[in-house]
Write an enzyme that holds these catalytic residues in place. Structure first.
Site, short mmCIF file in Angstrom:
data_model
loop_
_atom_site.label_atom_id
_atom_site.label_comp_id
_atom_site.label_asym_id
_atom_site.label_seq_id
_atom_site.Cartn_x
_atom_site.Cartn_y
_atom_site.Cartn_z
N CYS A 142 1.50 3.02 -6.93
CA CYS A 142 1.11 3.67 -5.61
C CYS A 142 2.14 3.05 -4.63
O CYS A 142 2.45 4.06 -4.01
CB CYS A 142 -0.17 2.99 -5.14
SG CYS A 142 -1.51 3.77 -6.07
N HIS A 143 2.44 1.82 -4.41
CA HIS A 143 3.34 1.42 -3.38
C HIS A 143 4.30 0.37 -3.72
O HIS A 143 4.91 -0.44 -2.94
CB HIS A 143 2.65 0.93 -2.09
CG HIS A 143 1.45 1.93 -1.46
ND1 HIS A 143 0.20 1.84 -1.86
CD2 HIS A 143 1.71 2.81 -0.89
CE1 HIS A 143 -0.36 2.79 -1.31
NE2 HIS A 143 0.30 3.37 -0.78
N GLY A 144 4.14 0.21 -5.23
CA GLY A 144 5.60 -0.42 -5.67
C GLY A 144 5.27 -1.98 -5.29
O GLY A 144 6.22 -2.66 -5.23
#
Lengths: 178, 416, 278
Positions: A142-144
């Site tokens: 999703c956001h690393g």
């Protein structure tokens, strides 16, 4: 006149106690009604599960559902345990030793809730074909966020390590979660 | 605009910006209430409170309920077994409907006995009839949601009544069901309507209260207040009395909820709906029984439906059917007897509605009315029910009213 | 004025009576119920947990061979005083349908349903996979027992009576024999002809707690158990009911006193409303 005053105060006391009783009853009733929205008995009955990990070979992982969330159980190889234990605490965003996150004598098994501590996505890394991130643990697409083989946050926006649920070994290979 | 100034502090500040303090103040503190109201004047407030409780419990029950034919019954049992205090909420809701009707029926009989539909109270009264109709629709649909076997067959039988309407009947019934039998679409729409209509009811009750405060309360003498000497303030006098009555009424209600919660229900409704097996004896909930009895008294399908509907609608015509200028039955000897007969007819029709038409009529196992069949007794008292309304316009021609006091104050202070 | 006080009470009583009369009505024809005294009756009545547990033993060993109880979970037994471990041990004696395995299969190569050991959270397993399977063996599907005590007129009395009112063929009149045919005659069953043979007799079950194993005892215990399964919250309900009732009575008395006090000054305080009213 004095009698009148006494009369009035008595009346007010009676009325007041009736109102207070009414208030208490209303509050109790409201709390009762609201408590109906807390987890019900059928939900609580599934609040703890037992998992048999006998079939799990070193290096393999399994995902089980617990309280509606995935739990990652990974049987780690000796090399992976060494890797997890070799990290200096200072290098960690949420400092925690690997020993704190596993059960003594059962360091092989890592049990974590598979929910990214950033915004609740499920990180990749359970399947052999998955991306494992920069630290060979899990990677949240999703956001690393990158987690290491102890489930600790190493890089990315997530603030905390993957949560370790309450669990215990009932026997050599039988884990009770919750 | 200067009205806001009479309130101090926050109340005054708010009133200037949003005029809600003065109506509330007026309702409670400056609503002149007749001094002579008797205990019958408490049931409106009780009904209102029960409506609130029904909406509240209904709201939380709806959060646990599953309106699908596959899961409805199971979800009700889950509420009864697993949800915290679910059994209590369900029993409160289920018996609350019964007690709501008890309060409203007493409220209606009180209105009839004291002529509370007269003296510019026509709209107030008609709104009351609308409330009754809404309540019936809501209760009927709510009962269906349990999806027990009586729910299912109750819905089947009652919706089939619409089939009696000439030409469009069958199409109408199919439309109501959303299919060719009572099934999932029916349950779903009933759930939506059972959720929505109570808020419509709430609005109509609001109008009912608004109309009441416009005209003022009737009273046991049926004589309008002529000045301050006839009245007292609603608060604290009637708030206190209502509080006491609410306490007493709810004590009985809770007695049933906690110690005999299934007393007024049908055992067979604890069996899941089964489209293949009709219960041997289909009985509606008790509050529909008098109307169900009227329906069955007419041997013709359409005629029965018209009679049943008419039995409720005719109530709305009361202000025009009753042509006497005197309100209270205590001053009207013939009307008084008629009201008593009317009330007894309603109660007997209640017993009739619960029994098998061909059996001899009984009350608690005792054969009354010389062993006449339930059908015959039903027809006699259906005639009595409608007779009340038919004869009403002619009563003033024969009736010699009793002597009335000139004012409320005279009636009270004269005896005091 | 006194009349005014009596009438509402009478009306309330009558309306309630009308309600009660509907439920008192539907018990079918030819049914003879033997009324028993039950532990859970009345304002103070609570379940006899020992009896309900004996009833569970009968249910487990006898009834559940043909009857399901789909709202009864093993964990419910904790309310009868069993510990978590005891419940777990009981559940472990049973098997339930397994969830689809790794390959998504629910049946093995021979078409047999895959099973797993039951957990406390599981529903007591049903003897048949569906109603049609049950009906194909018994001619008529045996009813689910979890709500039987509430869905049958007479409740526990009915269950007790049904189990003890079988009349064997030797004692039947010719007319009754003809009526029963291949089925069984039961004085408590609506219509008297029942497909279920007498399920219990003396010593059907050897009680764990050593209670004498008579048919009468079996029937009472199983009825107690089924009532508990149908209405598991009865004990809590009555306990809370007393608290609520006492609270309501206290509140009503207080409100009554306040109301009397306030009304004592009705005569000297006319309303300060706007006059004339309209």
């Amino acid at each position: 006149m004095a009698e009148q005053v006494q009369d009035d105060s008595k009346r007010d006391f009676l009325a007041l106690s009736a109102y207070v009783t009414l208030g208490v009853g209303t509050v109790a009733g409201t709390l009762g009604i609201l408590s109906s929205l807390t987890p019900s008995a059928d939900v609580l009955a599934l609040a703890s599960i037992e998992v048999d990990v006998a079939a799990l070979e070193p290096g393999q992982a399994v995902t089980v559902m617990w309280r509606g969330k995935p739990v990652f159980i990974r049987r780690r190889t000796a090399a992976q345990i060494d890797e997890a234990r070799g990290v200096a605490l200072g290098a960690l965003k949420d400092p925690q030793t690997d020993a704190d996150r596993t059960i003594e004598g059962k360091e092989e098994y890592l049990v974590v809730v598979g929910v990214c501590t950033h915004l609740g996505c499920v990180p990749k890394g359970q399947k052999d074909s998955d991306v494992r991130g920069d630290f060979n643990g899990w990677y949240c697409p999703c956001h690393g966020s990158h987690y290491d083989i102890s489930g600790r946050i190493r890089k990315g926006p997530a603030p905390k390590n993957l949560e370790v649920p309450e669990y215990a070994f009932l026997s050599d290979t039988n884990i009770k979660i919750g | 605009m200067s009205q806001g100034n009479q309130y101090k502090g926050f109340a005054g500040w708010l009133e200037k910006r949003l005029p809600i303090i003065s109506p509330a103040d007026h309702f409670f503190n400056h609503y002149p209430t007749p001094r002579n109201l008797n205990y019958f004047w408490n049931f409106g407030a009780i009904a209102g409170l029960l409506m609130g409780l029904m909406i509240l419990t209904g709201l939380v029950l709806a959060m646990q309920y599953n309106p699908s034919t596959l899961h409805a019954f199971d979800s009700v049992e889950r509420i009864m077994r697993d949800v915290n205090y679910g059994w209590l909420l369900r029993y409160l809701h289920m018996n609350g409907a019964s007690f709501f009707f008890i309060a409203v029926y007493i409220h209606i009989f009180r209105g009839i006995y004291y002529g509370s539909y007269k003296g510019q109270r026509e709209v107030l009264w008609i709104l009351g009839v609308v409330i009754l109709l809404l309540m019936m629709a809501i209760a009927f649909m709510g009962y269906s949601l349990v999806w027990g076997n009586m729910s299912f067959w109750g819905v089947t039988v009652i919706t089939n009544l619409f089939g009696a309407i000439p030409v469009v009947g069958d199409t109408l019934v199919t439309w109501l069901w959303g299919g060719f039998s009572v099934d999932n679409p029916t349950l779903n729409r009933f759930f939506v309507l059972h959720f929505l209509l109570p808020f419509v009811l709430l609005a109509v009750v609001g109008l009912h209260v608004l109309a009441l405060h416009q005209v003022g309360s009737n009273n046991p003498l049926g004589i309008d207040m002529k000045g301050p000497q006839d009245s007292i303030s609603f608060h604290p006098y009637f708030t206190m009395e209502k509080l006491f009555f609410i306490g007493a009424f709810f004590t009985i209600y809770f007695l049933v909820v906690f110690f005999a919660p299934n007393m007024m229900g049908e055992a067979i409704n604890y069996e899941p709906a089964n489209p293949l097996s009709t219960p041997e004896h289909i009985v509606p909930e008790w509050y529909f029984l008098p109307f169900y009895a009227i329906l069955r008294s007419i041997p013709d399908k359409l005629g029965g439906v018209i009679a049943m509907g008419g039995a409720i609608v005719i109530l709305a015509l009361l202000p025009w059917l009753d042509r006497s200028p005197i309100r209270a039955a205590r001053f009207r000897p013939i009307f008084q007897v008629m009201v008593f007969i009317f009330v007894i007819a309603c109660i007997i029709l209640g017993f009739v509605g619960a029994q098998v038409p061909a059996d001899p009529f009984t009350i608690y196992g005792v054969e009354v009315f010389f062993g006449w069949s339930v059908l015959t007794v039903g027809q006699i008292f259906t005639a009595a029910y409608f007779g009340f309304f038919v004869l009403l316009p002619f009563v003033p021609l024969f009736e010699r009213p009793r002597k009335m006091p000139r004012s409320i104050a005279e009636a009270i202070d004269g005896h005091a | 004025m006194r009349l005014m006080k009596i009438i509402p009470a009478a009306l309330l009583g009558l309306t309630l009576a009308t309600g009660a009369s509907t439920s008192a009505l539907a018990s079918g024809e030819g049914v003879e119920l033997k009324h028993q005294h039950w532990h859970f009756q009345g304002f103070f009545g609570q379940y006899d947990k020992a009896a309900a547990l004996r009833g569970f033993q009968i249910f487990e060993e006898v009834c559940s061979a043909c009857h399901a109880a789909k709202y009864f979970r093993f964990r419910d037994l904790e309310a009868l005083g069993l510990s978590k471990d005891q419940v777990k041990a009981i559940a472990a004696n049973h098997e339930v349908d397994a969830e689809p395995n790794e390959e998504g299969l629910t049946h093995d190569d021979n078409g047999e349903r895959l099973k797993r050991t039951a957990l406390q959270s599981d529903v007591f397993p049903a003897p048949f996979p569906n109603e049609k399977a049950a009906a194909s063996i018994h001619g008529k599907a045996p009813p689910d027992l979890s709500l039987l005590a509430k869905s049958r007129e007479g409740g526990a009395d009915y269950i007790y009576s049904l189990l003890t009112s079988y009349i064997d063929a030797d004692h039947l009149s010719e007319e009754q024999q003809a009526k029963a045919g291949d089925l069984y005659y039961n004085a408590a069953f609506p219509g008297n002809v029942i497909a279920m043979g007498p399920p219990l007799s003396d010593e059907s079950v050897e009680y764990v707690d050593g209670t004498e194993a008579t048919l009468d005892q079996h029937a009472k215990d199983v009825a107690e158990f089924l009532m508990w399964v149908a209405e598991p919250n009865l004990d809590n309900r009555k306990r809370l009911g007393w608290a609520v009732l006492l609270f309501m009575i206290a509140f009503t008395i207080m409100a009554y006193l306040a109301y009397r006090r306030v009304h004592a000054r009705v005569h000297n305080e006319p309303a300060n409303g706007p006059w004339p009213l309209h």
